[in-house]
Design an enzyme around this catalytic site. Structure first.
Site, short mmCIF file in Angstrom:
data_model
loop_
_atom_site.label_atom_id
_atom_site.label_comp_id
_atom_site.label_asym_id
_atom_site.label_seq_id
_atom_site.Cartn_x
_atom_site.Cartn_y
_atom_site.Cartn_z
CG HIS A 171 -0.29 0.40 2.49
ND1 HIS A 171 -0.08 1.71 2.86
CD2 HIS A 171 0.21 -0.35 3.51
CE1 HIS A 171 0.52 1.76 4.05
NE2 HIS A 171 0.71 0.52 4.46
CB CYS A 172 1.44 4.21 -1.54
SG CYS A 172 0.25 4.20 -2.91
CD GLU A 173 -1.43 10.60 0.94
OE1 GLU A 173 -2.10 11.47 1.55
OE2 GLU A 173 -0.48 10.89 0.19
CB SER A 175 -3.53 1.56 -2.64
OG SER A 175 -2.89 1.13 -1.46
CE1 TYR A 211 -1.48 4.14 8.56
CE2 TYR A 211 -1.71 6.48 8.05
CZ TYR A 211 -1.56 5.46 8.98
OH TYR A 211 -1.51 5.76 10.33
#
Length: 247
Positions: A171-173, A175, A211
């Protein structure tokens, strides 16, 4: 580029790019696996399968076995065609990736899948200042491709119990970009280290909503219990630096 997970309906109709051992992938040089790490368990189905290429080194018996699987009605197989996907998936931006909901990640963290999962690795692809401002408990921060190579491919994680699984959730901020791209990079690098269809990590997922969405739904699973956006005004210089490193 073809999706990482193609359905059987496209098998034979679209050519699959061949990744040979040692061939560079996605601008980086994939790392050959040297040692394997055995990691004790951490708590922790809808899918399709990849098209099969007749690559060198794959025995005819194994190819026949894979083709029989592709010809069947079972579209639930992971990247090495050994078993169905474990986690329920949701629709995401990239149809070639398998997305899970924040609720499914919470269930993994709560141990609801512990009978089947030995190690669940949550890869946070955000920049360090974002990670330090709040992250999923137990997540590892791997913002660059070389970080993924070093952590996951130089010493691959394998289960102590061969009947259990190692799953990786990216994941990132949100996704939308960094998480999905890193998920694809790991699969391509992993492929180049093996004879098809073998993989160190056949079961990869992306957290839908990233996230940000997980934090708003399950803040108790985050530490510190906070959320720092990528474009935070106080971290403009860090953002510029890490964007340059990613390029």
């Amino acid at each position: 580029c073809l999706p990482l997970f193609l359905s059987p309906s496209v098998f034979g109709s679209v050519p699959r790019p061949v990744l040979k051992r040692g061939q560079p992938s996605d601008r980086g040089s994939p790392v050959k696996a040297k040692r394997q790490r055995r990691v004790p368990g951490t708590p922790g189905r809808e899918a399709s399968v990849e098209a099969v290429g007749h690559e060198e080194g794959v025995g005819s018996a194994r190819l026949e076995e894979i083709e029989n699987l592709l010809a069947s009605d079972d579209q639930e197989l992971i990247g090495d065609f050994s078993k169905p996907h474990l986690l329920p998936t949701v629709e995401g931006k990239d149809p070639g990736l398998k997305y899970i909901s924040p609720g499914t990640l919470e269930a993994v963290l709560a141990g609801h899948f512990s009978s089947f999962i030995e190690s669940s690795i949550i890869v946070d692809c955000r920049y360090p200042y974002e990670y330090e401002g709040g992250h999923v408990k137990g997540a590892v921060n791997l913002p660059l491709k070389r970080d993924v190579e070093e952590f996951l491919l130089e010493q691959p994680v394998v289960p102590l119990d061969p009947s259990k699984r190692v799953i990786i959730i990216f994941h990132c901020e949100f996704s939308v970009e960094r998480g999905p791209k890193m998920c694809k990079f790991l699969r391509e690098s992993d492929r180049s280290c093996h004879e098809y269809p073998q993989l160190h990590y056949p079961e990869l997922y992306v957290l839908k909503g990233g996230y940000r969405e997980f934090f708003f739904q399950f803040p108790s699973h985050c530490e510190p219990r906070d959320y720092r956006p990528m474009e935070h005004a106080a971290f403009k210089e860090e953002l510029r630096k890490f964007r340059g490193q990613r390029r």
